[in-house]
Design a protein around this motif. Sequence first.
Motif, PDB file in Angstrom:
ATOM      1  N   GLY A  12       1.491  -1.245   0.044  1.00  0.00           N
ATOM      2  CA  GLY A  12       0.093   0.530  -0.160  1.00  0.00           C
ATOM      3  C   GLY A  12       0.748   1.220   0.343  1.00  0.00           C
ATOM      4  O   GLY A  12       1.665   1.456   0.477  1.00  0.00           O
ATOM      5  N   CYS A  13       0.780   1.935  -0.509  1.00  0.00           N
ATOM      6  CA  CYS A  13       1.063   3.394  -0.549  1.00  0.00           C
ATOM      7  C   CYS A  13       1.277   4.211   0.318  1.00  0.00           C
ATOM      8  O   CYS A  13       1.185   5.639  -0.086  1.00  0.00           O
ATOM      9  CB  CYS A  13       0.515   3.946  -1.697  1.00  0.00           C
ATOM     10  SG  CYS A  13      -0.820   4.779  -1.764  1.00  0.00           S
ATOM     11  N   ASN A  14       0.499   4.112   1.852  1.00  0.00           N
ATOM     12  CA  ASN A  14       0.453   4.887   2.668  1.00  0.00           C
ATOM     13  C   ASN A  14      -1.080   5.748   2.730  1.00  0.00           C
ATOM     14  O   ASN A  14      -1.177   6.722   3.518  1.00  0.00           O
ATOM     15  CB  ASN A  14       1.829   4.804   3.216  1.00  0.00           C
ATOM     16  CG  ASN A  14       1.804   6.242   4.814  1.00  0.00           C
ATOM     17  OD1 ASN A  14       0.649   4.792   5.411  1.00  0.00           O
ATOM     18  ND2 ASN A  14       1.812   6.839   5.278  1.00  0.00           N
ATOM     19  N   ALA A  15      -1.978   5.255   0.997  1.00  0.00           N
ATOM     20  CA  ALA A  15      -3.527   6.107   1.796  1.00  0.00           C
ATOM     21  C   ALA A  15      -4.272   5.769   2.517  1.00  0.00           C
ATOM     22  O   ALA A  15      -5.016   6.274   2.668  1.00  0.00           O
ATOM     23  CB  ALA A  15      -3.250   7.018   0.132  1.00  0.00           C
ATOM     24  N   CYS A  16      -4.503   4.262   1.781  1.00  0.00           N
ATOM     25  CA  CYS A  16      -5.098   3.744   2.401  1.00  0.00           C
ATOM     26  C   CYS A  16      -5.116   3.069   4.131  1.00  0.00           C
ATOM     27  O   CYS A  16      -5.894   3.812   4.556  1.00  0.00           O
ATOM     28  CB  CYS A  16      -5.608   2.253   1.770  1.00  0.00           C
ATOM     29  SG  CYS A  16      -6.160   2.336  -0.393  1.00  0.00           S
TER      30      CYS A  16
END
Lengths: 258, 494
Positions: A136-140
Motif C-alpha cells: 500500500g502507498c500509505n494513502a489507504c
Amino acid sequence: MLNILLERLRQGKRTVAFPAAMPPLSPRFRGLPVLAESPCAEGCASCAGACPTGALGADEDGLYLDLGRCILCGTCADACPGRRISFSRDHRLASSTRDGLVLRPGGRQPHVAPLEPARLKLFAKSLRLRQVSAGGCNACEADTNVLTTIVFDLGRFGIDFVASPRHADGVAVTGPVTRNMLAATVGTFAAVPDPRVGIAIGTCAISGGLFAGSPETTGGATPHLPVDLYIPGCPPHPLTILDGLLRLLGQQTPPPAA
Amino acid sequence: MEFPHFEAVPLAGAAVLPPVLFRREILARVDAGWRMLALFGLPCPGGVGLCCLLGRDADGRLAFLRQVPAESYPSLTPDCPQAHLFEREVHEQWGIIPEGHPWLKPVRFTGCPARPEEPRPAPGVTDHFQLRGEEAHEVAVGPVHAGIIEPGHFRFQCFGEDVYHLEISLGFQHRGIEARLIGGPDKRTVHFMETLAGDTTIGHGLAHAALVEALTKTAVPARGRAIARIALELERLANHTGDLGAMAGDVGYQPTMAFCGRIRGDFLNLTGLVCGNRFGRGLVRPGGVAFDLDKPTIRELLSRLELTRRAAFGAAELLFLSSTTLARFEGTGRVSAETAREIGLVGPPARACGLPRDARHAFPLPGAGPKDIPMQLHDFGGVYARALVRRLEMEASLDFIHDALIGLPEGPVRHAPESGLPSGMVAVGLTEGWRGEICHVAVTGDDGRFAAYKVVDPSFHNWFGLAVALRGQQISDFPLCNKSFNLSYCGHDL
C-alpha cells in the motif's frame, strides 16, 4: 493543567455525527460512478482506451465499469464523447461480493450484506482487526488509521485495530500484495483464529489496481484469502470504509447528502 | 556536464568517463559542497553505464556525470558515505560491483535480473550486523508492525536497554514501479507518480511535472503553478501536524495527539476541497493543474485555513509547553551536523541539524521565488529539533498559502505539454516534499520515450539517518525517534 483544559474547550467536540447524519463531502468528491443507459457510438472505445487500469470495457451485455479495478481518477468521464460516464458524490462503494463491484447502466449499486448469523452474532458488537499493509502507498493506510481518531471514533462502534493477529477477529489488507509481502500477508491471516473475516481496503487490495500485471505484485488480497468485504477507492474515503464496516456488521448507514 | 534546474540537456553533452575519472570527479565535487542526488544505471551499447546527478545548494546548479559501461568500478562509499545505498541499489539492479564497498546487502530483495542464475533472496533474509557478548541480545521487529503502518524489518542490537545499532531492512513494499516507467510516458505514468509514496502525492506529482515540463519546454501558467504550490504546502501541513501528534502520542501526551489527529484531517480536507481527493490525486499534471479555484472556494479555503491554523498552533503550544514532553524530546535521537552531511540527510531531519537544505530554496520551480517560504533551521539535531522545525515550517507554509490564495494570478491553470518527448535528453525534476527533497531524473531514448527513470524519495537518503540516530539510545525511544523522521517505506522500495 489549566491550559490543557482551556485548549480542550477551544478545540471543541469534533466527532462526526455519522451514522446518524452524513457529514459534508467536498463538492468535487468523486464517488460512485454512474453509467448512463444511452447507447455508445458504434466502435467507440474511448473510455477503455483512456482508463489507466483497464476497469472499463464492453462485453455481450454492453458497457461495464469494474469498481474493483477503478481508481476513480475521472479520466473516462472526460474521454467519453457521449458523456455516458459521470461520478456521483455517493461515498457508498463497498460490496460483500467481488461481482457486485461490476457496474452496469441501470444496474445494481454495490451492496454489503451483513455477515451470516453465526459470525454476525460474534462480531456485531466487537470486531478486532489486524491491518496488513502489503504494498500500500500509505494513502489507504492513512485513511484507515484516521478512523481511530476523535473524528470518526471507531471504538464507539466496537471496532478496533489490534497489534497481534492472535487478538484479532480478522485481517484488513491494503496494497496490491507485493511478492515480498505475500508470505507475511498469508501468514498473518493464518494466525487469526477461525471464525474470522477478511477485508480488502482500496482498489490495489481488491485487484492489484494500478499495479496489476506487475511481476512484483500478486493481484491484491483477493487471490490469497477469503474476502468478506471489498472497499474500492484510491484511497477510499474514511467514510467509505466506515460505511462498509458498519453495514458488514448489520448496521444502518446514511445515504449521501443531497 | 553542468546545467541549471528546469532545463533539459542532451545526453550526448555528458562525457563518458572511465571509472577512475568518474570517481575522482564525484569526490572532488562532493568535497566542494555538491551533494549526490542520484546514482543509477543506464543501459547503453556495451552494457550498463553509471550515471550520477549532483546538485549544489548554493546556486542550484546540477551536474550530470557518466561512466563507461563496466562490470565493476572502485566504490565511492569509503570516501563518500552518502553513496552507500545507491551503490547497493545499482549492484542489486544491474549486478555492477563497486569494489571495496563495505557490505553489499540487498536493498529490495528482488534478486538481480542480470544474474538470473542466482536465486532470488527471501525478503529480509540476509546477514545482519550482530553484537556478541553474554548480555547482548537482538530484538527483531516486522515486517508486519503493531499499528496501521507499512511493512519493514528492524533489528536492534542491544546491551540491556541500550541500542548499539539498529539495522533497517526494507524491500517489502517493492512494486516494481521504476521498471514500469521505462518506455513511458503512458496513461499510467502520472498515476504511478501519485502513488510512489501516496502520502506525498503532490510532491512526487510536482517533481514529475517539472521534469516533463523541462523536457517539453512547457511554460506553466502562473495560476496553475500557484495552485500546485498551495497543494504542496497543504500536504506539508497535514503531515507535519500528524507527525507532531504522533510524537506526542509516543511520549504518552494525549491532548496534542488527539487534537492533531483531527487537525491533520482538516488539512487533508482542504486538499479535498481543491480537487475532490484528500491526498490530491488528480490535481497536479504536467503543464499545471487539473482544477481551478473559483472565488467562493478561495474564500472558504481562507476561512477554514484560519480556523485550522488556530487549532494546530493551540495543539502544538501544549506540546512545547509541557515539561514532561520536552524532557523526553530534548537530547533524544541526536544526529550531528557532520554525520548528517556525510550520509546525505535531507528535509526536516537535515534542517534540524542546521544544514540549510531545502529544494524550495536551492532548486525553486520556475515562477517560484526562493525567498517566499523562509527556511527553518535548528541545530540540536535530535527529536526536539525535528519537532520544532516542523512546527516552524507549518507557520511558514500557512503564511505562504494565505498570501498565495489572496494574490492568485489570473489566467489559465494548465498549458498541456505537446505530446511526444525529445529524444536523447536528460531532465531533472526536484521539489521539496514534506519529508524532504524529491528527485526525479529521466533519460529519453532515441524513440522519445523514457529509457531510464530514477526516483529518489527523501526516505532513500534518510533511513540510515534513523539508524544512526538510535545509536546509544534506549530501545524504548525507538517509536519516538522513528516518528521524528516518519519515513516512507514504499517511497524507498518503489
